[in-house]
Design a protein around this motif. Structure first.
Motif, short mmCIF file in Angstrom:
data_model
loop_
_atom_site.label_atom_id
_atom_site.label_comp_id
_atom_site.label_asym_id
_atom_site.label_seq_id
_atom_site.Cartn_x
_atom_site.Cartn_y
_atom_site.Cartn_z
N PRO A 133 61.19 71.38 110.99
CA PRO A 133 61.12 72.83 111.22
C PRO A 133 60.39 73.52 110.08
O PRO A 133 60.40 73.06 108.94
CB PRO A 133 62.59 73.24 111.26
CG PRO A 133 63.30 72.21 110.45
CD PRO A 133 62.55 70.93 110.65
N THR A 134 59.74 74.62 110.39
CA THR A 134 59.14 75.47 109.36
C THR A 134 60.13 76.57 108.99
O THR A 134 61.22 76.65 109.56
CB THR A 134 57.83 76.09 109.87
OG1 THR A 134 58.10 76.84 111.07
CG2 THR A 134 56.81 75.01 110.19
N ALA A 135 59.76 77.39 108.04
CA ALA A 135 60.63 78.48 107.61
C ALA A 135 59.81 79.72 107.37
O ALA A 135 58.63 79.65 107.02
CB ALA A 135 61.39 78.09 106.35
N GLU A 136 60.44 80.87 107.57
CA GLU A 136 59.82 82.15 107.26
C GLU A 136 60.86 82.95 106.48
O GLU A 136 61.91 83.29 107.00
CB GLU A 136 59.41 82.89 108.54
CG GLU A 136 58.58 84.13 108.27
CD GLU A 136 58.01 84.70 109.55
OE1 GLU A 136 58.14 85.92 109.74
OE2 GLU A 136 57.45 83.92 110.34
N GLY A 137 60.54 83.22 105.21
CA GLY A 137 61.55 83.83 104.36
C GLY A 137 62.66 82.84 104.11
O GLY A 137 62.43 81.69 103.74
N LYS A 138 63.89 83.25 104.36
CA LYS A 138 65.04 82.38 104.17
C LYS A 138 65.54 81.78 105.49
O LYS A 138 66.58 81.13 105.52
CB LYS A 138 66.17 83.14 103.49
CG LYS A 138 65.86 83.60 102.07
CD LYS A 138 67.05 84.31 101.45
CE LYS A 138 66.74 84.73 100.02
NZ LYS A 138 67.90 85.43 99.38
N GLN A 139 64.79 82.01 106.56
CA GLN A 139 65.23 81.54 107.88
C GLN A 139 64.37 80.39 108.37
O GLN A 139 63.14 80.40 108.25
CB GLN A 139 65.16 82.67 108.90
CG GLN A 139 66.33 83.65 108.83
CD GLN A 139 66.27 84.62 109.99
OE1 GLN A 139 65.27 85.31 110.20
NE2 GLN A 139 67.35 84.69 110.74
N MET A 140 65.03 79.39 108.95
CA MET A 140 64.30 78.30 109.60
C MET A 140 63.82 78.75 110.98
O MET A 140 64.47 79.58 111.63
CB MET A 140 65.20 77.07 109.74
CG MET A 140 65.29 76.25 108.48
SD MET A 140 66.08 74.65 108.77
CE MET A 140 67.79 75.14 108.83
#
Length: 325
Positions: free
Chosen positions: A133-140
């Protein structure tokens, strides 16, 4: 349409298409169109692109002289459906995977979380093994499985076969990150719990209380004893019990066609009646279910007879969700 009588239904349809149903019902007064966009989970760039698409879509409408766009990022509350069992080896992960796919086939916006931190099997079952999975900010950002169901598992974060030697708090934190991922197009999250009634289950329910729980068991007495413990856990934390599923319920010999019951017959249905909870259905002990699952092609996604019990259970879950509304 004319300047005097704009067709709001047509405008709403066009806006829904360019915003992926994130726009509220539009209002028009004295040539000014007003609408609210739900931009929860979107980056600043994605929000700007969506607003620009709305304005571009409305340029050719003579009745509209101005477009006013308000944005809200109100956090959407996911309804979590936990799938639990009192012991391992009763088919909980297979039910979770096929239930998620069956709901997806029935048009429901569903995601899947593999909460079995120490023994994740959903990447193999769902055909997404090896993906990260990738992440954006602190969220996956969830992975989209080949069946179209977004999903996350600890198995996506570690190498296949790698042991996860974590204590309870670390496992609980890892599960929290999976549940708090960016589930943008998901209304219902199927959570495949680890077997038993330990720290991971308690950690999840203290912060992410399920809307309901499904218990799965095989028909024999020992498994039903453990299933009763799982039922007791959910009752203690006031999680509604949706019903009980009986797995490995009868085996049809591929050679002679004779049906046998190596694990007994009807035990889970009788236990459900004794505990005063609904019985959701039986899943047979079928070679086709096993081979499809091992191949990462859960049978609920196909047209074979093996899909039927999972679709039936998904239908009963949807009835429960509708009644809850």
């Amino acid at each position: 349409m004319t300047d005097a009588t704009p067709d709001l239904a047509q405008i709403a349809e066009r806006l829904a298409a360019v915003t992926k149903a994130r726009a509220s019902a539009p209002r028009i007064k004295e040539g000014v169109l007003t609408l609210v966009l739900d931009v929860g989970g979107l980056s600043e760039d994605q929000r700007a692109v969506m607003e620009a698409a709305v304005r571009a879509e409305m340029r050719d409408v003579p009745a509209i002289t101005q477009v006013r766009v308000a944005m809200t990022a109100e956090k959407k509350t996911l309804q979590i459906i936990a799938v639990g069992s009192g012991k391992g080896g009763v088919g909980k992960s297979t039910l979770s995977a096929n239930l998620a796919i069956a709901l997806h086939r029935l048009g429901h916006r569903v995601g899947l979380v593999d909460a079995d931190i120490y023994g994740p099997s959903q990447p193999r079952l769902m055909g997404s093994e090896g993906e990260k999975p990738t992440a954006e900010g602190k969220q996956m950002i969830p992975i989209v499985s080949p069946s179209g169901v977004p999903m996350l598992s600890m198995g996506h974060l570690v190498d296949p076969g790698q042991a996860i030697a974590w204590r309870g708090p670390m496992a609980g934190n890892a599960l929290g990150q999976l549940l708090d991922a960016r589930w943008v197009d998901v209304d219902t999250l199927i959570v495949d719990l680890p077997p038993g009634t330990g720290d991971v289950q308690l950690s999840m329910m203290s912060k992410h209380k399920p809307a309901g729980a499904i218990i799965i068991s095989t028909p024999q007495d020992l498994a039903l004893m453990d299933a009763t413990r799982a039922v007791s856990l959910f009752e203690q934390v006031d999680v509604p019990l949706i019903g009980l599923v009986e797995n490995m319920a009868g085996y049809v010999c591929p050679h002679c066609g004779e049906v046998s019951d190596p694990f007994g017959q009807g035990g889970a249905e009788a236990a459900a009646a004794h505990m005063g909870m609904p019985f959701l259905g039986r899943i047979p002990l079928a070679i086709g279910i096993r081979t499809a699952s091992d191949a990462g092609l859960p049978p609920a996604g196909g047209g074979a007879s093996e899909a039927a019990p999972f679709l039936a259970i998904a239908g009963k879950l949807l009835e429960w969700l509708d009644a809850r509304k």
